[in-house]
Design a protein around this motif. Structure first.
Motif, PDB file in Angstrom:
ATOM      1  N   VAL A 170      18.351  23.000  -3.375  1.00 59.07           N
ATOM      2  CA  VAL A 170      19.730  23.848  -3.781  1.00 59.07           C
ATOM      3  C   VAL A 170      19.662  25.182  -3.854  1.00 59.07           C
ATOM      4  O   VAL A 170      18.722  25.755  -4.381  1.00 59.07           O
ATOM      5  CB  VAL A 170      19.952  23.074  -5.030  1.00 59.07           C
ATOM      6  N   VAL A 171      20.313  25.918  -3.053  1.00 58.82           N
ATOM      7  CA  VAL A 171      20.103  27.228  -2.798  1.00 58.82           C
ATOM      8  C   VAL A 171      20.758  28.067  -4.020  1.00 58.82           C
ATOM      9  O   VAL A 171      21.965  27.879  -4.588  1.00 58.82           O
ATOM     10  CB  VAL A 171      20.961  28.021  -1.531  1.00 58.82           C
ATOM     11  N   ARG A 172      20.054  28.946  -4.626  1.00 66.02           N
ATOM     12  CA  ARG A 172      20.508  29.746  -5.549  1.00 66.02           C
ATOM     13  C   ARG A 172      20.888  31.158  -5.365  1.00 66.02           C
ATOM     14  O   ARG A 172      21.842  31.804  -5.930  1.00 66.02           O
ATOM     15  CB  ARG A 172      19.232  29.827  -6.903  1.00 66.02           C
ATOM     16  N   ASP A 173      20.174  31.789  -4.135  1.00 69.12           N
ATOM     17  CA  ASP A 173      20.367  33.074  -3.787  1.00 69.12           C
ATOM     18  C   ASP A 173      19.766  33.317  -2.592  1.00 69.12           C
ATOM     19  O   ASP A 173      18.811  32.719  -2.054  1.00 69.12           O
ATOM     20  CB  ASP A 173      19.911  33.927  -4.779  1.00 69.12           C
ATOM     21  N   ALA A 198       9.973  42.664  -6.450  1.00 70.37           N
ATOM     22  CA  ALA A 198       8.969  41.471  -6.567  1.00 70.37           C
ATOM     23  C   ALA A 198       9.862  40.550  -7.570  1.00 70.37           C
ATOM     24  O   ALA A 198       9.709  39.415  -7.310  1.00 70.37           O
ATOM     25  CB  ALA A 198       7.933  42.039  -7.623  1.00 70.37           C
ATOM     26  N   LEU A 199      10.619  40.918  -8.579  1.00 70.29           N
ATOM     27  CA  LEU A 199      11.447  40.038  -9.366  1.00 70.29           C
ATOM     28  C   LEU A 199      12.440  39.223  -8.339  1.00 70.29           C
ATOM     29  O   LEU A 199      12.522  38.055  -8.896  1.00 70.29           O
ATOM     30  CB  LEU A 199      12.233  40.820 -10.589  1.00 70.29           C
ATOM     31  N   THR A 200      13.044  39.894  -7.623  1.00 71.41           N
ATOM     32  CA  THR A 200      13.966  39.183  -6.876  1.00 71.41           C
ATOM     33  C   THR A 200      13.528  38.463  -5.811  1.00 71.41           C
ATOM     34  O   THR A 200      14.242  37.433  -5.276  1.00 71.41           O
ATOM     35  CB  THR A 200      15.198  40.109  -6.461  1.00 71.41           C
ATOM     36  N   THR A 201      12.271  38.786  -5.297  1.00 67.53           N
ATOM     37  CA  THR A 201      11.906  38.221  -4.036  1.00 67.53           C
ATOM     38  C   THR A 201      10.821  37.533  -4.242  1.00 67.53           C
ATOM     39  O   THR A 201      10.751  36.331  -3.484  1.00 67.53           O
ATOM     40  CB  THR A 201      11.631  39.334  -3.028  1.00 67.53           C
ATOM     41  N   TYR A 202       9.786  37.602  -5.085  1.00 63.82           N
ATOM     42  CA  TYR A 202       8.609  36.751  -5.206  1.00 63.82           C
ATOM     43  C   TYR A 202       8.183  36.115  -6.355  1.00 63.82           C
ATOM     44  O   TYR A 202       7.330  35.012  -6.581  1.00 63.82           O
ATOM     45  CB  TYR A 202       7.450  37.844  -4.904  1.00 63.82           C
ATOM     46  N   PHE A 203       8.646  36.507  -7.447  1.00 61.73           N
ATOM     47  CA  PHE A 203       8.629  36.045  -8.834  1.00 61.73           C
ATOM     48  C   PHE A 203       9.310  34.575  -8.691  1.00 61.73           C
ATOM     49  O   PHE A 203      10.425  34.532  -8.118  1.00 61.73           O
ATOM     50  CB  PHE A 203       8.980  36.833  -9.694  1.00 61.73           C
ATOM     51  N   THR A 204       8.673  33.575  -9.384  1.00 62.43           N
ATOM     52  CA  THR A 204       9.299  32.314  -9.750  1.00 62.43           C
ATOM     53  C   THR A 204       9.351  32.160 -11.222  1.00 62.43           C
ATOM     54  O   THR A 204       9.013  32.974 -11.952  1.00 62.43           O
ATOM     55  CB  THR A 204       8.632  31.173  -9.032  1.00 62.43           C
ATOM     56  N   SER A 205       9.852  30.830 -11.676  1.00 55.29           N
ATOM     57  CA  SER A 205       9.799  30.492 -13.081  1.00 55.29           C
ATOM     58  C   SER A 205       8.419  30.623 -13.688  1.00 55.29           C
ATOM     59  O   SER A 205       8.834  30.580 -14.933  1.00 55.29           O
ATOM     60  CB  SER A 205      10.734  29.388 -13.181  1.00 55.29           C
ATOM     61  N   VAL A 263      19.989  39.442 -15.510  1.00 54.76           N
ATOM     62  CA  VAL A 263      19.305  39.592 -13.958  1.00 54.76           C
ATOM     63  C   VAL A 263      18.212  38.720 -13.720  1.00 54.76           C
ATOM     64  O   VAL A 263      17.969  38.002 -12.851  1.00 54.76           O
ATOM     65  CB  VAL A 263      19.179  40.932 -13.614  1.00 54.76           C
ATOM     66  N   THR A 264      17.096  38.721 -14.988  1.00 58.15           N
ATOM     67  CA  THR A 264      16.139  37.736 -14.622  1.00 58.15           C
ATOM     68  C   THR A 264      16.384  36.411 -14.415  1.00 58.15           C
ATOM     69  O   THR A 264      15.932  35.804 -13.796  1.00 58.15           O
ATOM     70  CB  THR A 264      15.416  38.031 -15.868  1.00 58.15           C
ATOM     71  N   SER A 265      17.519  36.106 -15.451  1.00 56.94           N
ATOM     72  CA  SER A 265      18.017  34.509 -15.295  1.00 56.94           C
ATOM     73  C   SER A 265      18.579  34.109 -14.039  1.00 56.94           C
ATOM     74  O   SER A 265      18.345  33.312 -13.566  1.00 56.94           O
ATOM     75  CB  SER A 265      18.911  34.353 -16.351  1.00 56.94           C
ATOM     76  N   ALA A 266      19.191  35.170 -13.395  1.00 51.30           N
ATOM     77  CA  ALA A 266      20.053  35.064 -12.124  1.00 51.30           C
ATOM     78  C   ALA A 266      18.993  35.061 -10.851  1.00 51.30           C
ATOM     79  O   ALA A 266      19.245  34.643  -9.848  1.00 51.30           O
ATOM     80  CB  ALA A 266      20.986  35.737 -11.831  1.00 51.30           C
ATOM     81  N   THR A 267      17.763  35.600 -10.985  1.00 50.41           N
ATOM     82  CA  THR A 267      16.939  35.585  -9.765  1.00 50.41           C
ATOM     83  C   THR A 267      15.541  34.934 -10.315  1.00 50.41           C
ATOM     84  O   THR A 267      15.582  33.909 -10.106  1.00 50.41           O
ATOM     85  CB  THR A 267      16.559  37.226  -9.743  1.00 50.41           C
ATOM     86  N   ALA A 268      14.430  35.500 -10.787  1.00 48.55           N
ATOM     87  CA  ALA A 268      13.287  34.715 -10.915  1.00 48.55           C
ATOM     88  C   ALA A 268      13.178  33.457 -11.893  1.00 48.55           C
ATOM     89  O   ALA A 268      12.763  32.521 -11.731  1.00 48.55           O
ATOM     90  CB  ALA A 268      12.272  35.462 -11.178  1.00 48.55           C
ATOM     91  N   ASN A 269      14.412  33.776 -12.951  1.00 45.65           N
ATOM     92  CA  ASN A 269      14.548  32.850 -14.267  1.00 45.65           C
ATOM     93  C   ASN A 269      13.001  32.526 -14.804  1.00 45.65           C
ATOM     94  O   ASN A 269      12.763  31.233 -15.157  1.00 45.65           O
ATOM     95  CB  ASN A 269      15.186  31.603 -13.475  1.00 45.65           C
ATOM     96  N   LYS A 329      24.996  38.832 -11.685  1.00 48.74           N
ATOM     97  CA  LYS A 329      24.719  37.845 -10.835  1.00 48.74           C
ATOM     98  C   LYS A 329      24.856  38.421  -9.268  1.00 48.74           C
ATOM     99  O   LYS A 329      24.588  37.700  -8.330  1.00 48.74           O
ATOM    100  CB  LYS A 329      25.635  36.702 -10.928  1.00 48.74           C
ATOM    101  N   ASN A 330      24.941  39.644  -9.129  1.00 50.07           N
ATOM    102  CA  ASN A 330      24.945  40.480  -7.852  1.00 50.07           C
ATOM    103  C   ASN A 330      26.140  39.548  -7.218  1.00 50.07           C
ATOM    104  O   ASN A 330      26.269  39.535  -5.868  1.00 50.07           O
ATOM    105  CB  ASN A 330      23.870  39.897  -6.965  1.00 50.07           C
ATOM    106  N   ASP A 331      27.347  39.246  -8.022  1.00 53.53           N
ATOM    107  CA  ASP A 331      28.598  38.853  -7.250  1.00 53.53           C
ATOM    108  C   ASP A 331      29.732  39.537  -7.624  1.00 53.53           C
ATOM    109  O   ASP A 331      30.953  39.170  -7.189  1.00 53.53           O
ATOM    110  CB  ASP A 331      28.766  37.307  -7.921  1.00 53.53           C
ATOM    111  N   GLY A 332      29.345  40.777  -7.911  1.00 52.32           N
ATOM    112  CA  GLY A 332      30.658  41.889  -8.348  1.00 52.32           C
ATOM    113  C   GLY A 332      31.376  41.419  -9.641  1.00 52.32           C
ATOM    114  O   GLY A 332      32.675  42.043  -9.660  1.00 52.32           O
ATOM    115  N   LYS A 333      31.064  40.334 -10.352  1.00 49.58           N
ATOM    116  CA  LYS A 333      31.559  39.832 -11.494  1.00 49.58           C
ATOM    117  C   LYS A 333      31.052  40.471 -12.730  1.00 49.58           C
ATOM    118  O   LYS A 333      29.917  40.467 -13.084  1.00 49.58           O
ATOM    119  CB  LYS A 333      31.762  38.370 -11.578  1.00 49.58           C
ATOM    120  N   GLY A 334      31.868  41.220 -13.779  1.00 48.16           N
ATOM    121  CA  GLY A 334      31.457  41.615 -14.880  1.00 48.16           C
ATOM    122  C   GLY A 334      31.303  40.590 -16.133  1.00 48.16           C
ATOM    123  O   GLY A 334      31.915  39.419 -16.136  1.00 48.16           O
ATOM    124  N   ALA A 335      30.450  40.798 -17.150  1.00 48.16           N
ATOM    125  CA  ALA A 335      30.233  40.150 -18.185  1.00 48.16           C
ATOM    126  C   ALA A 335      31.245  40.468 -19.204  1.00 48.16           C
ATOM    127  O   ALA A 335      32.142  41.136 -18.685  1.00 48.16           O
ATOM    128  CB  ALA A 335      28.682  40.171 -18.459  1.00 48.16           C
TER     129      ALA A 335
END
Length: 538
Positions: free
Chosen positions: A81-84, A492-499, A358-364, A304-310
């Motif tokens: 299931v694709v996340r990003d 590293a966070l967005t590309t190589y780190f995992t949970s 941001v961490t939750s939306a990427t490597a989590n 979330k890199n989707d242009g939406k504010g919190a």
């Protein structure tokens, strides 16, 4: 939910000095000791995708998910299931996936597939174990899992507990994958922070396998940043703290409540500050500055890199000495401090809390063990980077965490990046027992790594603050500058780190990121390797 401070230490030392560990550390974006020159970025630089382009990329990757699963050798019962999706300037595509097995979510089964323009493929997995269980029919009743979860919450002294119905999952976060239940216990932590405790229970034996906390703890006139510009929205004859430029971010006054959104801040003349408005000004300014940092420095559009504010909530509870991020409400929440005297709305706190999102939306990164320390350090790093980026004379950039909010009551900061152990609890270096340390303190070695990589070892003064950073092996490190260090950690966070990324995997991930950005024979690459060794990660 991540809070800005450690509950256990705060309760222990509050009588003496209200000492609390910081879940909120700072990193800078300006050039550091090496006064880094213009980046020699290679094709590893991430491209900025519009919201529509990102949606299309995710949709396309999901269409191809079954074929990808087969290509990387997953079993017939497994699905992706694709996340990003992230695209680099050289044509490399990094696709982050969650995994299911026979329709059940696999916790700790996430992975990232990297595919070069040439078609060459590599994979970073949260676990190398084969995902296979003999049955997906549990021998343990859900009621037993609920009882185990409530027992875990009782050990944490969580009050006002309630539970969601346990859900079946495959637990792959450690050891051999097993059928399990995930139960979420909601309640209130000892210091008044909301709690969403996720408890994983073996569906055959009833043994607790894992637990993590889901609540992440950490023109107007503001408390900490002086006069600042605010983006507001006019509605009728009044102005609202709604930022239409940054995804519609809103700021609310909870009026000492602990639930709901509270009341949206409004003002007749658009000149904000004074009384209850001041904390709202700080929070609104902090959210806007953090948004701008991520967009202008790292090319990221929103959490979330989707242009939406919190959204932000201030004046939470009564005498609440903390701040936290909550994924479920997608919001930041700030208490007013001891005796409601010092709202925890300083800029680096705001950026720290948003960075948990941001961490939750990427490597989590799992909020437990070494990965939990890296989660906290990531928020500290980007919180600091945002503070340097803001270049605000009322709150100058530094490597001190939470120095403005005086949570210790004696003018000292929450944490120190140059030598984390100066706070009395954080660790300077990696050791085999680090994962057993509270995540607010196991973040210390990663924060130390970032400082050393940015500024180097030894004594120096930056923006009027004196630092003296040691190394585990007495080596001398010459920093490459905050700007490069920040970009390497983000890559590293967005590309190589995992949970499940631990310190050893973080070393590998940052080296890959550095090779992408600056080349595998570069000074930057050699310095990253030497800096990890300098904090005893080999």
């Amino acid at each position: 939910m991540r809070s800005i401070t450690s509950t256990s230490r705060k309760n222990t030392l509050r009588a003496a000095a209200l000492v609390a560990s910081a879940a909120m550390v700072v990193v800078g974006v300006q050039s550091g000791a090496a006064n880094a020159s213009a980046d020699r970025a290679t094709g590893g630089q991430q491209l900025t995708l519009s919201a529509d382009q990102r949606v299309a990329a995710i949709k396309g990757a999901q269409t191809d998910a079954a074929a990808t699963a087969a290509k990387i050798g997953l079993g017939g019962k497994e699905k992706l299931v694709v996340r990003d999706v992230i695209k680099d300037a050289d044509g490399t595509v990094h696709t982050r996936y969650e995994r299911t097995f026979d329709g059940l979510p696999v916790l700790g089964g996430d992975l990232v597939v990297h595919e070069a323009k040439s078609g060459k493929r590599s994979v970073d997995k949260a676990t190398e174990a084969d995902i296979a269980v003999p049955t997906t029919t549990p021998s343990l009743a859900p009621a037993a899992a609920k009882k185990s979860a409530l027992s875990a919450a009782a050990e944490e002294k969580t009050a006002k507990t309630d539970t969601q119905a346990p859900r079946k999952v495959i637990w792959a976060g450690s050891g051999k994958p097993v059928l399990a239940y995930e139960t979420v216990v909601t309640g209130v932590q000892k210091d008044g922070t909301p709690s969403k405790l996720h408890v994983i229970t073996d569906a055959a034996t009833g043994k607790k396998l894992f637990q993590r906390e889901g609540v992440h703890t950490g023109t107007g006139t503001s408390t900490y940043s002086g006069k600042v510009d605010l983006t507001t929205t006019k509605s009728g004859s009044t102005f609202q703290l709604t930022d239409g430029v940054r995804g519609g971010h809103k700021t609310y006054d909870l009026n000492q409540g602990t639930s709901g959104t509270g009341t949206l801040y409004t003002d007749a003349d658009d000149i904000w500050g004074g009384g209850r408005q001041t904390a709202g000004v700080d929070a609104h300014y902090g959210a806007a500055t953090t948004w701008d940092f991520y967009k202008n420095v790292l090319g990221r559009s929103g959490i979330k890199n989707d242009g939406k504010g919190a959204y932000s909530r201030v004046h939470y509870g009564n005498g609440y000495v903390n701040a936290f991020w909550d994924d479920e409400c997608f919001c930041m929440t700030y208490g007013d401090g001891e005796n409601n005297a010092n709202p925890l709305t300083a800029l680096d706190v705001a950026a720290h809390e948003m960075s948990h999102g941001v961490t939750s939306a990427t490597a989590n990164l799992n909020y437990s063990g070494e990965s939990g320390g890296l989660n906290e350090a990531t928020s500290d790093i980007f919180g600091t980077a945002t503070e340097f980026y803001a270049n605000n004379s009322s709150d100058t950039g530094d490597y001190l965490i939470g120095e403005e909010i005086n949570i210790n009551g004696d003018g000292t900061p929450l944490r120190y990046m140059d030598k984390p152990s100066k706070d009395g609890a954080s660790k300077d270096y990696w050791s085999s027992g680090l994962g057993n340390t509270d995540v607010h303190y196991s973040s210390g070695p990663a924060n130390h790594f970032f400082y050393l990589l940015s500024e180097g070892s030894g004594a120096k003064t930056i923006n009027g603050v004196s630092y003296n950073s040691p190394t585990y092996n007495n080596s001398k490190i010459t920093g490459i500058g905050r700007d490069k260090a920040t970009k390497i950690w983000y890559k590293a966070l967005t590309t190589y780190f995992t949970s499940t990324t631990n310190y050893k995997a973080a070393r590998a991930g940052t080296l890959k990121a550095t090779a992408d950005l600056y080349g595998a024979t570069s000074t930057e690459y050699k310095t990253v390797a030497a800096t990890w060794t300098a904090i005893n990660v080999k």
